[in-house]
Design a protein around this motif. Sequence first.
Motif, mmCIF file in Angstrom:
data_model
loop_
_atom_site.group_PDB
_atom_site.id
_atom_site.type_symbol
_atom_site.label_atom_id
_atom_site.label_comp_id
_atom_site.label_asym_id
_atom_site.label_seq_id
_atom_site.Cartn_x
_atom_site.Cartn_y
_atom_site.Cartn_z
ATOM 1 N N TYR A 1 71.776 11.432 2.542
ATOM 2 C CA TYR A 1 70.334 11.293 2.355
ATOM 3 C C TYR A 1 69.582 12.501 2.889
ATOM 4 O O TYR A 1 68.465 12.810 2.438
ATOM 5 N N ALA A 2 70.167 13.208 3.874
ATOM 6 C CA ALA A 2 69.484 14.346 4.497
ATOM 7 C C ALA A 2 69.624 15.621 3.686
ATOM 8 O O ALA A 2 69.053 16.654 4.054
ATOM 9 N N CYS A 3 70.356 15.574 2.573
ATOM 10 C CA CYS A 3 70.591 16.777 1.766
ATOM 11 C C CYS A 3 69.483 17.053 0.756
ATOM 12 O O CYS A 3 69.451 18.133 0.159
ATOM 13 N N LEU A 4 68.595 16.088 0.532
ATOM 14 C CA LEU A 4 67.525 16.302 -0.439
ATOM 15 C C LEU A 4 66.556 17.384 0.034
ATOM 16 O O LEU A 4 66.153 17.410 1.205
ATOM 17 N N LYS A 5 66.166 18.249 -0.896
ATOM 18 C CA LYS A 5 65.152 19.255 -0.631
ATOM 19 C C LYS A 5 63.817 18.788 -1.215
ATOM 20 O O LYS A 5 63.788 17.950 -2.115
ATOM 21 N N PRO A 6 62.702 19.334 -0.730
ATOM 22 C CA PRO A 6 61.404 18.988 -1.326
ATOM 23 C C PRO A 6 61.394 19.282 -2.826
ATOM 24 O O PRO A 6 61.994 20.258 -3.294
ATOM 25 N N ALA A 7 60.714 18.439 -3.566
ATOM 26 C CA ALA A 7 60.715 18.541 -5.026
ATOM 27 C C ALA A 7 60.175 19.877 -5.515
ATOM 28 O O ALA A 7 60.664 20.422 -6.519
ATOM 29 N N ASP A 8 59.179 20.425 -4.827
ATOM 30 C CA ASP A 8 58.582 21.675 -5.313
ATOM 31 C C ASP A 8 59.483 22.882 -5.068
ATOM 32 O O ASP A 8 59.183 23.982 -5.513
ATOM 33 N N GLU A 9 60.601 22.685 -4.360
ATOM 34 C CA GLU A 9 61.559 23.775 -4.152
ATOM 35 C C GLU A 9 62.705 23.725 -5.167
ATOM 36 O O GLU A 9 63.587 24.588 -5.142
ATOM 37 N N CYS A 10 62.682 22.716 -6.027
ATOM 38 C CA CYS A 10 63.821 22.490 -6.921
ATOM 39 C C CYS A 10 63.410 22.532 -8.384
ATOM 40 O O CYS A 10 62.251 22.272 -8.725
ATOM 41 N N LYS A 11 64.360 22.848 -9.214
ATOM 42 C CA LYS A 11 64.123 22.929 -10.650
ATOM 43 C C LYS A 11 63.922 21.534 -11.221
ATOM 44 O O LYS A 11 64.727 20.630 -10.973
ATOM 45 N N SER A 12 62.849 21.343 -11.966
ATOM 46 C CA SER A 12 62.644 20.061 -12.639
ATOM 47 C C SER A 12 63.624 19.940 -13.805
ATOM 48 O O SER A 12 64.106 20.949 -14.342
#
Length: 549
Positions: free
Chosen positions: A426-437
Motif C-alpha cells: 500500500y505504501a508504494c503508490l505515488k501521487p496521481a499527478d506524478e504518474c501517467k494517466s
Amino acid sequence: MQREQMEFDVVIVGAGPAGLSTACRLMQQANEAGKELSICVVEKGAEVGAHILSGAIIEPRALNELFPNWEELGAPLSVPVTEDQIYFLRDSEKSIKVSNIMTPKSMHNHGNYIASVGNLCRWLAEQAENLGVEIFPGFAADRIVYGEDGRVAGISTGDMGLDSEGKPKANYMAGMDLLAKYTIFSEGCRGHLGKELIAKFDLDDGVDPQHYGLGIKELWEIPNELHQPGLVLHGTGWPLSDSASTGGFFLYHTDNNQIVVGLITDLNYSNPHVSPYDEFQRMKHHPLISKYLSGGKRISYGARAIAKGGLNSLPKMTMPGALLLGCDAGTLNFSKIKGTHTAMKSGILAADVLFPELISQGNGGLDLVQYKEVFKQSWLHDELFKSRNFGAALHKYGTLVGGALNVIEQNIVSFPFTLHDTAPDYACLKPADECKSINYPKPDGLLSFDKPSSVFLSNTYHEEDQPCHLKLKDGDVPLSNNLPVFNEPAQRYCPAGVYEVLDDGNGAKRFQINSQNCVHCKTCDIKDPAQNITWTVPEGAGGPSYPNM
C-alpha cells in the motif's frame, strides 16, 4: 444475551485446502488409533468451494501423502499438463516465446494437473465427512473467542438477519460460540481473523511485510478445434509493462472444451491510475490470447488476492490455542505460482503436531511451538527457502533483470544471501499527478467486458439490507485524502466496482460503497494507501458462488 455454545476438540475456520487437509489427517490418525475426536469446519461460503478461486495447476505431492489412493477415490484431477509454453508480450501485437531452459525450473509443470481447486475442496470435504468431520457451510466466523488467560478459545459465528443498522429483522438468528481445545485458522489470503491474530500476538515480528498479487480469472468454453487439453501458457510483459507494473498471465486448457485465462497484477504497483481489471480485459485482445478466445463463450468470472511474500514474510504460525495455516499465513510458493500443495502440507504438519496433544487428555490452549521445528524439517520449508528471493528480485530489479536472477538461482546455483522487500504494497503508490494517466479501451462485449457483467457471472449475492462488511476507520479519508492525492484508487483497484466517487447533486463528491458487489478478493484491505478499509465477513453464505473455478 448468552450465546449458544458448542464444544469441540478442534474448530477449523475455512474449508480450503489447508483446513480440510488438517481435518482429514487428524481423523485418519484418530481412526487408526481407535480414538474419538470431534472436529468442526466452518465455511462462510454457501457450499464448500463456493469461495475458492485459484488458477490452477495442482502439484499432487501433498495429496499423495494425504490420500495415496486419490485416483481410486475419484479426486477431480483428470487433466495432466502436456506442454508448457512461456511468453514475453512485447506490446499489444507481438510476443516472444521463451525457451524452457531460459525459465525457472520451478515453473515447469511436468507431473502436475490442471484442475479446479474449488472442486478439489468439494472432494476433500466429502473425504473429511466420510472420516467423521462435521462441516458447516454458510456460517461465517465473525470474531475470535479468547479465554480469560488470553489464549484462543474458539470462534463466534456471525448473527444472521440484521438490517443495515445492525438491528434484528423478522428472520434474525443469533450466532453461536464454537469453542475448542485448538482452533485452526485457514481462511485463505488476508483472512480477517488471521490479520487480527498476527497483530495481537506479534506473529510477524522480525519478518518482511507480506506482499500480494491480485489474480483475476475467467472460465471460457471454446470451439473444439482450438482446444488442446493439458496445454499451459504463462507469460509476462504487456500490458502491465506499459504502467511499469509487474505480474503475469496464465491460460490453461482443461477438459470439456474449457480454458481458464487470467492475469496476476502485483499489488506493489506505484501508479494509482492502474486498474488491474482493465489491464486483464485489454490483455485478452493480444493475438496470442485472442486466438483461443475468439468464437468462445465466457462462463464465469472471479478475483482473489494471493499472498506471495513467501518465507521472508511468513509469520509465526502458532499462538496459545491456535495455528495459522496455508494462505492465511502465506505459504504459497510464488516461484511456482502454486499454493494448493503447500497449504495442504501445512495442514498435514499441523495435524501431526496436534494429534499427540489431543489424545494426551490435556485441556488444550497451548502454544504448539514444536510446529516450527516440524515445519523446518519438511519439504514445505525447503521449497519456500529455495524460492525466498523470487518475489523480491522481481520487485527490486524488474521483470527482465529480476527474472534473469531467478533463472540463475532456480536452475543453476542457490545464492548465499537473502533479498528483502520491506516496503508494504500500500505504501508504494505515488501521487496521481506524478504518474501517467491511463485511458483503457471500452470493452467490446466479445473478448472484453464491463465490471457489472463480470460480477453477474461470479454469482455474487449478498442480502442488501445487512450491515456493510467493508468498514472505514475514518469516513472522511476517501474524499479528504485519497481523492486529491491518489485520485481515490479504490475506484480502480477493486475488480468488482464496489467503490465509486459520485457527484452528490450539489456540486460536491460522495464516496459510495456497493458492498453487495464484493467478490471477497480482499484487495481493498491490502492496497488502500491510508489503510482505512477493513474487510470483515458479511452474513454467512453471502458472496460469490464459483462453479468449476
